[in-house]
Design a protein around this motif. Structure first.
Motif, PDB file in Angstrom:
ATOM      1  N   GLN A   6      37.229  57.981  30.140  1.00 39.67           N
ATOM      2  CA  GLN A   6      38.278  57.082  30.605  1.00 39.67           C
ATOM      3  C   GLN A   6      37.745  56.229  31.746  1.00 39.67           C
ATOM      4  N   MET A   7      37.836  54.916  31.583  1.00 43.10           N
ATOM      5  CA  MET A   7      37.312  54.011  32.596  1.00 43.10           C
ATOM      6  C   MET A   7      38.370  53.000  32.980  1.00 43.10           C
ATOM      7  N   LEU A   8      38.333  52.577  34.236  1.00 40.44           N
ATOM      8  CA  LEU A   8      39.340  51.669  34.764  1.00 40.44           C
ATOM      9  C   LEU A   8      38.669  50.456  35.389  1.00 40.44           C
ATOM     10  N   LEU A   9      39.071  49.273  34.927  1.00 37.25           N
ATOM     11  CA  LEU A   9      38.649  48.032  35.575  1.00 37.25           C
ATOM     12  C   LEU A   9      39.560  47.807  36.770  1.00 37.25           C
ATOM     13  N   ASP A  10      38.967  47.666  37.943  1.00 38.89           N
ATOM     14  CA  ASP A  10      39.730  47.529  39.192  1.00 38.89           C
ATOM     15  C   ASP A  10      39.180  46.305  39.926  1.00 38.89           C
ATOM     16  N   GLN A  11      39.936  45.194  39.888  1.00 36.37           N
ATOM     17  CA  GLN A  11      39.480  43.928  40.457  1.00 36.37           C
ATOM     18  C   GLN A  11      40.508  43.390  41.453  1.00 36.37           C
ATOM     19  N   THR A  12      40.037  42.755  42.505  1.00 38.30           N
ATOM     20  CA  THR A  12      40.908  42.007  43.404  1.00 38.30           C
ATOM     21  C   THR A  12      40.682  40.532  43.147  1.00 38.30           C
ATOM     22  N   MET A  13      41.770  39.805  42.840  1.00 33.94           N
ATOM     23  CA  MET A  13      41.653  38.436  42.357  1.00 33.94           C
ATOM     24  C   MET A  13      42.584  37.504  43.132  1.00 33.94           C
ATOM     25  N   PRO A  14      42.192  36.234  43.311  1.00 36.71           N
ATOM     26  CA  PRO A  14      43.067  35.265  43.981  1.00 36.71           C
ATOM     27  C   PRO A  14      44.263  34.914  43.104  1.00 36.71           C
ATOM     28  N   LEU A  15      45.391  34.725  43.735  1.00 37.92           N
ATOM     29  CA  LEU A  15      46.645  34.452  43.039  1.00 37.92           C
ATOM     30  C   LEU A  15      47.083  33.012  43.278  1.00 37.92           C
ATOM     31  N   LEU A  16      47.445  32.328  42.207  1.00 34.67           N
ATOM     32  CA  LEU A  16      48.032  30.993  42.295  1.00 34.67           C
ATOM     33  C   LEU A  16      49.523  31.111  42.042  1.00 34.67           C
ATOM     34  N   ARG A  17      50.296  30.592  42.963  1.00 37.02           N
ATOM     35  CA  ARG A  17      51.755  30.657  42.816  1.00 37.02           C
ATOM     36  C   ARG A  17      52.294  29.249  42.583  1.00 37.02           C
ATOM     37  N   LEU A  18      53.175  29.100  41.592  1.00 31.08           N
ATOM     38  CA  LEU A  18      53.891  27.855  41.334  1.00 31.08           C
ATOM     39  C   LEU A  18      55.336  28.080  41.753  1.00 31.08           C
ATOM     40  N   VAL A  19      55.801  27.282  42.678  1.00 29.98           N
ATOM     41  CA  VAL A  19      57.111  27.489  43.278  1.00 29.98           C
ATOM     42  C   VAL A  19      57.997  26.283  42.990  1.00 29.98           C
ATOM     43  N   GLY A  20      59.251  26.560  42.601  1.00 32.08           N
ATOM     44  CA  GLY A  20      60.205  25.482  42.368  1.00 32.08           C
ATOM     45  C   GLY A  20      60.898  25.627  41.030  1.00 32.08           C
ATOM     46  N   PRO A  21      62.051  24.983  40.876  1.00 30.00           N
ATOM     47  CA  PRO A  21      62.835  25.115  39.639  1.00 30.00           C
ATOM     48  C   PRO A  21      62.147  24.535  38.408  1.00 30.00           C
TER      49      PRO A  21
END
Length: 287
Positions: A6-21
């Motif tokens: 059993q192996m787990l990919l564990d990554q920290t990644m930048p997040l892009l947020r789109l805000v608005g209706p």
């Protein structure tokens, strides 16, 4: 390397947020996902194409109350930001923001065709869910082997805005029933034709190969060997001198069991990646 454990990919990644209706409508017009029909907080995967229907990036996203959040799984994060920013107008009612980094965890199942099974997003300081705590953390070499065997086209030889999603085995990341989006005309034309000119394949060899090497189906030493494909990704074992990776193959070579490097006649064993989704089979399954 073995993926029997059993192996787990564990990554920290930048997040892009789109805000608005207007976030849903904007993403719906820019990607292959039908964001207008999806429910909040479920993870969605799709492609960002250029106007010619070629893949520029693969992404994973979720809708939130004030918009949407997006991780770039394959392709360039900065290129996605720049591309979105260039086509946002005031009337779209959406703005781009950089969010807090996301810790993305995913168990790597050896022979599972679902390439995104049981993915979870965590904040970097959060503990792993109990179900994942017994897993071994996958090394970069472990993940490279897994992603190539499963046909995830993250390499620059695959995601270079020259290959369409059907060639790359990403048919299930394209909603075939949604309205207008970037690259849709070409995608619709490809579906009408019913076939693609090349396909992604996994290979391994007892020799070291390089990205860009041409491939042929002939083991002859003739100088006029026909090129039927090209190596696009490589991982090498310096101890054994062997290598494995991905290649784009044309025409009947897609069905080949073995091919040869044009320059030195190194033999490659060829097979369909475990997670490759063929467009013909995919469209038939939707009927």
């Amino acid at each position: 390397m073995s993926l029997d454990r059993q192996m787990l990919l564990d990554q920290t990644m930048p997040l892009l947020r789109l805000v608005g209706p207007g976030s849903r409508a904007f993403l719906n017009g820019q990607t292959t996902v039908d964001f207008l029909e999806e429910t909040p907080y479920s993870l969605l995967r799709g492609c960002w194409l250029n106007t010619a229907g070629r893949v520029r990036a693969l992404f994973e996203s979720r809708l939130i109350d004030e918009g949407a959040e997006l991780l770039v799984l394959g392709g360039e994060f900065e290129e996605v930001i720049k591309g979105f920013d260039q086509v946002i107008f005031p009337a779209d009612n959406v703005r781009l923001e950089l969010g807090q980094d996301i810790r993305r965890v995913q168990p790597l199942f050896a022979n599972q065709s679902d390439r995104f099974r049981n993915v979870e997003w965590l904040l970097p300081g959060n503990s792993l869910p109990e179900a994942f705590q017994s897993f071994n953390t996958a090394s970069s070499a472990d993940f490279a082997r897994w992603r190539m065997e499963h046909g995830l086209p993250f390499g620059k030889g695959e995601l270079n805005a020259r290959n369409n999603p059907f060639e790359l085995g990403l048919s299930n990341l394209v909603n075939l029933n949604k309205g207008c989006y970037l690259g849709q005309e070409t995608v619709a034309k490809l579906l009408r034709v019913g076939q693609v000119r090349q396909k992604l394949r996994f290979w391994d060899s007892d020799r070291e190969l390089s990205v860009g090497q041409g491939l042929t189906n002939s083991s002859s030493k003739s100088i006029d060997k026909k090129k039927v494909g090209e190596v696009t990704s490589v991982m090498r074992n310096k101890i054994t001198g062997s290598s494995f990776g991905l290649a784009m193959l044309r025409g009947q070579a897609c069905a080949a069991k073995e091919l040869f490097a044009i320059d030195n006649l190194s033999r490659l064993n060829i097979r369909v990646p475990i997670g490759f989704v063929d467009v013909e089979a995919y469209t038939t399954s939707l009927e």
